[in-house]
Design a protein around this motif. Sequence first.
Motif, mmCIF file in Angstrom:
data_model
loop_
_atom_site.group_PDB
_atom_site.id
_atom_site.type_symbol
_atom_site.label_atom_id
_atom_site.label_comp_id
_atom_site.label_asym_id
_atom_site.label_seq_id
_atom_site.Cartn_x
_atom_site.Cartn_y
_atom_site.Cartn_z
ATOM 1 N N SER A 29 0.849 -1.196 0.000
ATOM 2 C CA SER A 29 0.000 0.000 0.000
ATOM 3 C C SER A 29 0.875 1.233 0.000
ATOM 4 O O SER A 29 2.035 1.201 0.418
ATOM 5 C CB SER A 29 -0.936 0.032 1.212
ATOM 6 N N TYR A 36 -4.251 2.158 2.598
ATOM 7 C CA TYR A 36 -4.202 1.225 3.732
ATOM 8 C C TYR A 36 -5.447 0.340 3.758
ATOM 9 O O TYR A 36 -5.363 -0.877 3.933
ATOM 10 C CB TYR A 36 -4.120 1.996 5.054
ATOM 11 N N ALA A 39 -5.606 -2.216 0.871
ATOM 12 C CA ALA A 39 -4.659 -3.310 1.072
ATOM 13 C C ALA A 39 -5.231 -4.349 2.030
ATOM 14 O O ALA A 39 -5.105 -5.561 1.814
ATOM 15 C CB ALA A 39 -3.330 -2.777 1.597
ATOM 16 N N GLU A 40 -5.886 -3.885 3.086
ATOM 17 C CA GLU A 40 -6.493 -4.819 4.039
ATOM 18 C C GLU A 40 -7.653 -5.582 3.403
ATOM 19 O O GLU A 40 -7.831 -6.772 3.651
ATOM 20 C CB GLU A 40 -6.979 -4.060 5.276
ATOM 21 N N VAL A 55 0.815 -8.239 4.419
ATOM 22 C CA VAL A 55 0.462 -6.867 4.070
ATOM 23 C C VAL A 55 1.630 -5.958 4.427
ATOM 24 O O VAL A 55 2.055 -5.908 5.581
ATOM 25 C CB VAL A 55 -0.812 -6.412 4.813
ATOM 26 N N GLN A 57 2.227 -2.345 4.621
ATOM 27 C CA GLN A 57 1.510 -1.080 4.617
ATOM 28 C C GLN A 57 2.462 0.113 4.586
ATOM 29 O O GLN A 57 3.588 0.060 5.070
ATOM 30 C CB GLN A 57 0.635 -0.968 5.864
ATOM 31 N N TYR A 77 -0.897 -4.234 -5.628
ATOM 32 C CA TYR A 77 -1.390 -3.144 -4.788
ATOM 33 C C TYR A 77 -2.439 -2.363 -5.568
ATOM 34 O O TYR A 77 -2.560 -2.494 -6.796
ATOM 35 C CB TYR A 77 -0.257 -2.235 -4.300
ATOM 36 N N THR A 469 1.697 5.995 9.943
ATOM 37 C CA THR A 469 0.242 5.850 9.864
ATOM 38 C C THR A 469 -0.450 7.049 10.486
ATOM 39 O O THR A 469 -1.466 7.531 9.978
ATOM 40 C CB THR A 469 -0.206 4.557 10.567
#
Length: 511
Positions: A29, A36, A39-40, A55, A57, A77, A469
């Motif tokens: 991601s 984010y 991607a999850e 993953v 991130q 991605y 994040t």
Amino acid sequence: MTFALVWVLGILAAPAAGAAQEETLRVGSKRFTESYVLAEIMAQQAQAAGVKTQVRQGLGNTAIVYEALRSGQIDVYAEYSGTIALEIAKHAQGSDVAALNQALAHEGLAVGVPLGFNDGYALAMRRAQAEELGIRTLSDLARHPSLRFGLSNEFIGRGDGWPGLAKRYSLQAKPQGLDHGLAYEAVTQKHIDVMDIYTTDAKIDHLGLLVLEDDQAYFPRYDALLLYRQELPTQKPVAWAALQKLQGRISEEAMIGMNAQAELNGQSFAEIAKQFLAGGAPQAVADTSGDAKAGGQPSFGARLWSRLVAPDLWRLTAQHLALVLISVGVAALIAVPAGILLFPHARSRALALGAAGVLQTIPSLALLAVLIAWFGVIGRLPALVALTAYSILPILSNTCAGLAEVSPGLRSAGSALGMTRPQRMRWVELPIAMPTVIAGIRTACAIGIGTATIAAFIGAGGLGERIVTGLALNDSALMMAGALPAAALALLSELVFELWERYLRRRRVRR
């Protein structure tokens, strides 16, 4: 020795990378909320089909994530058609799937599985200010050259970003580079007047911003789809079949709702993806404008504590410590012997210290970007090499300084006792220089703990993941939840070295 180290680390990393490629779907991601979340969603969709996933991130901007995909560090991605056409495959003859696949074929990449929504670039400003100045379109901005532009650094440098936009609309402003998440805070606090936004951002309506009309149709469509390695459908057919079920499932309203759940309600990306795949519509966004009592939201202290003691604390701390200990340990193995060898040669010593000093002045993100291009990989290897480079100077300079503290009389006494030069170094000079050498390693650890937070920008893990994040979400509590443990590690490091130095001093006095 440095090249040998890099070679050994590369050899050690290769088997693990190969095993992961065979067994695991690796999803990447970018470093913003929507990426984010997507991607999850991809990872959990594959997991539901029995596929093991990894993953990665917040890998960075388009260039870094694309390099990760091209070099085989990740398999897939979420990307946008306009970005691929104008930023990645600059020679593409259009932004439809067929044209993009034709342009990407020589790179071993492909696009597919349109997710169902368009997330375009646009400029926005405070609605009240726009109405006061009579600004409704991008063309109107040219009449107000005094407006302050705060744009994301990626947008400023993109082929489909600021340079072309300024030329199309005759905009003379000199934009200030800002992180996308922080720009929302800057525009609401009136530090800037205009910012770039993604049209599915949750904070546009929440903060009362007006999206300016692109009246000259500068921006293309940015339809969300999957950018993946060509061999993914054949090498991992189960994972690919699961990902294809996402086609057309995400509407623009659903994406805005999921972004709001992350940025305004504080839900985790994994929980948001779980709710979406279970068929639940995005929940209504809570009002965060009030305090804890008025709006029912937890206080900053409560949010900080919940993020600080989150289950990922020990995993991130272990990753952070590993980065620091390995890099400083390798730097000590390089710098201490080098200092011993260079100490008798003043000119060579000065050249080596100068070269190490030049490495120290290179900005960390710039060095990481160069190392990614050099090695063709992202993650821990370039991060370890960069941290090792930053740790060499304090250890090397302190080793030379410690040896310089040994008096000529003691050297002569050792020689008079029949010691060879290596024996004299081992039994006389190094013990005297050791406190200064340890002080250099102590400094290197302090530098490493702080600099290792930057490694999260290229997917190397560590406590910087929380900071990265938090920047994406403009979540100060989450950023502090990454910064405070890093500061605690720095204090713990100082305590350990202080106790070690006291032990050495007592031992020296007894002798």
